[in-house]
Design an enzyme around this catalytic site. Sequence first.
Site, short mmCIF file in Angstrom:
data_model
loop_
_atom_site.label_atom_id
_atom_site.label_comp_id
_atom_site.label_asym_id
_atom_site.label_seq_id
_atom_site.Cartn_x
_atom_site.Cartn_y
_atom_site.Cartn_z
N GLU A 81 1.70 -10.51 -24.55
CA GLU A 81 0.94 -11.75 -24.81
C GLU A 81 1.60 -12.90 -24.05
OE1 GLU A 81 0.58 -12.47 -29.00
OE2 GLU A 81 -0.68 -10.68 -29.28
N ARG B 108 -20.49 -14.19 -10.90
CA ARG B 108 -21.56 -13.40 -10.29
C ARG B 108 -22.45 -12.71 -11.32
NH1 ARG B 108 -18.57 -10.05 -5.75
NH2 ARG B 108 -16.82 -10.28 -7.18
N LYS C 225 -33.45 -8.51 5.91
CA LYS C 225 -33.71 -7.08 6.05
C LYS C 225 -35.03 -6.88 6.75
CE LYS C 225 -30.94 -5.59 2.21
NZ LYS C 225 -30.86 -5.82 0.81
N ASP D 294 -19.77 -17.29 3.66
CA ASP D 294 -20.17 -16.84 2.32
C ASP D 294 -19.27 -17.53 1.30
OD1 ASP D 294 -21.70 -15.50 0.48
OD2 ASP D 294 -21.30 -13.51 1.26
N SER E 114 -15.32 -9.94 -1.47
CA SER E 114 -14.66 -9.15 -2.51
C SER E 114 -14.26 -7.79 -1.93
CB SER E 114 -15.59 -9.00 -3.72
OG SER E 114 -14.97 -8.21 -4.70
N THR F 64 -20.32 -6.56 2.22
CA THR F 64 -21.36 -7.46 2.75
C THR F 64 -20.93 -8.00 4.12
OG1 THR F 64 -21.76 -8.15 0.48
CG2 THR F 64 -22.69 -9.56 2.20
C1 R5P Z 1 -22.85 -12.18 -3.31
O1 R5P Z 1 -23.76 -12.61 -3.91
C2 R5P Z 1 -21.71 -12.98 -2.80
O2 R5P Z 1 -22.11 -14.18 -2.24
C3 R5P Z 1 -20.95 -12.17 -1.78
O3 R5P Z 1 -21.79 -11.94 -0.67
C4 R5P Z 1 -20.56 -10.85 -2.35
O4 R5P Z 1 -20.15 -10.99 -3.66
C5 R5P Z 1 -19.46 -10.25 -1.52
O5 R5P Z 1 -19.06 -9.05 -2.13
P1 R5P Z 1 -18.48 -7.86 -1.29
O6 R5P Z 1 -17.36 -8.41 -0.45
O7 R5P Z 1 -18.00 -6.88 -2.33
O8 R5P Z 1 -19.59 -7.29 -0.46
#
Ligand code: R5P
Length: 280
Positions: free
Chosen positions: A36, A87, A181, A207, A211, A215
């Site tokens: 903790e 998110r 797309k 962006d 993460s 993307t």
């Molecule tokens: C999505 O809505 C965010 O803006 C980022 O594009 C996304 O979260 C990136 O995630 P990752 O790096 O896992 O593709």
Amino acid sequence: MKVVSGISSQEFGARLARKLGLELLEIEYKTFPDNEQYLRLKEETNEEVIVVQSITSDKDFVTLLLLLDALKGKEVITVIPYFGYARQDKKFKGGEPISSRALIEALDNKTEMVITIDVHDARINSFFDKTKFKNLTAFKVISKKLEKKDNQLVVAPDEGAINYAEILAGELGCEYDYLEKDRKTGTEIELEPKDLDVDQKEVIIVDDLVSTGGTMSEAIKVLKKQGAEEIKVAVTHPVFAQNALQKIYSAGADEVISTDTIETSISNVSATDPVAEEIK
Ligand code: R5P
């Protein structure tokens, strides 16, 4: 006014305090044997306090709640440079929580104001009931790290990030676009810049965060294939889970620009300026 830096935002808090000419309050942090957290403000104050703490983990959120409780009864502005859990801002499947709402409801009424930077969707504003909310952008300070060039173009990896592209392109005085797309056949989908040609261009992909890097590396590959000469990646929050950075460089990125909303080795821009301007 005094500043309290939570554990996740030590540098951000110190830079902000310096910019505002304010004193940092010292905090003692320790972890009990059962894991903790314990913290204590080493000095009491009757002045207004700015608490700075990014939420990069569950632990960071508990730290923030403990800091706000230690400051109960004082006037507090809470700066959350990176607001994790943002998110999950709706139920994507039945039975899910709205995670950003859960965090906000735990913070609401414990602080006068919450300030975030490029939060995933500023509409989480509606989850606050009693607390003022302000979302700022880091893309103006990010633009200062980029040299203006004639062949520059800013691209968002999807339509959701178009507002970041618009801000950065406005600062650089260049055009911007997003990848959409394009359905080639019944089963084949290709990503393509909606309107602009990237051939021979220096492309800056923007962006809110990276993460897993999925993307961003997909966007880089597409733009390389279409002839982009140089690719820079500019994101506010360097989450970079696991091997995301490696993925991005392997896909063909030439440079990655990111801020200190999360303190990492690639936080090469400070996002403290817009926060200092808001608080002044
Ligand atoms: C999505 O809505 C965010 O803006 C980022 O594009 C996304 O979260 C990136 O995630 P990752 O790096 O896992 O593709």
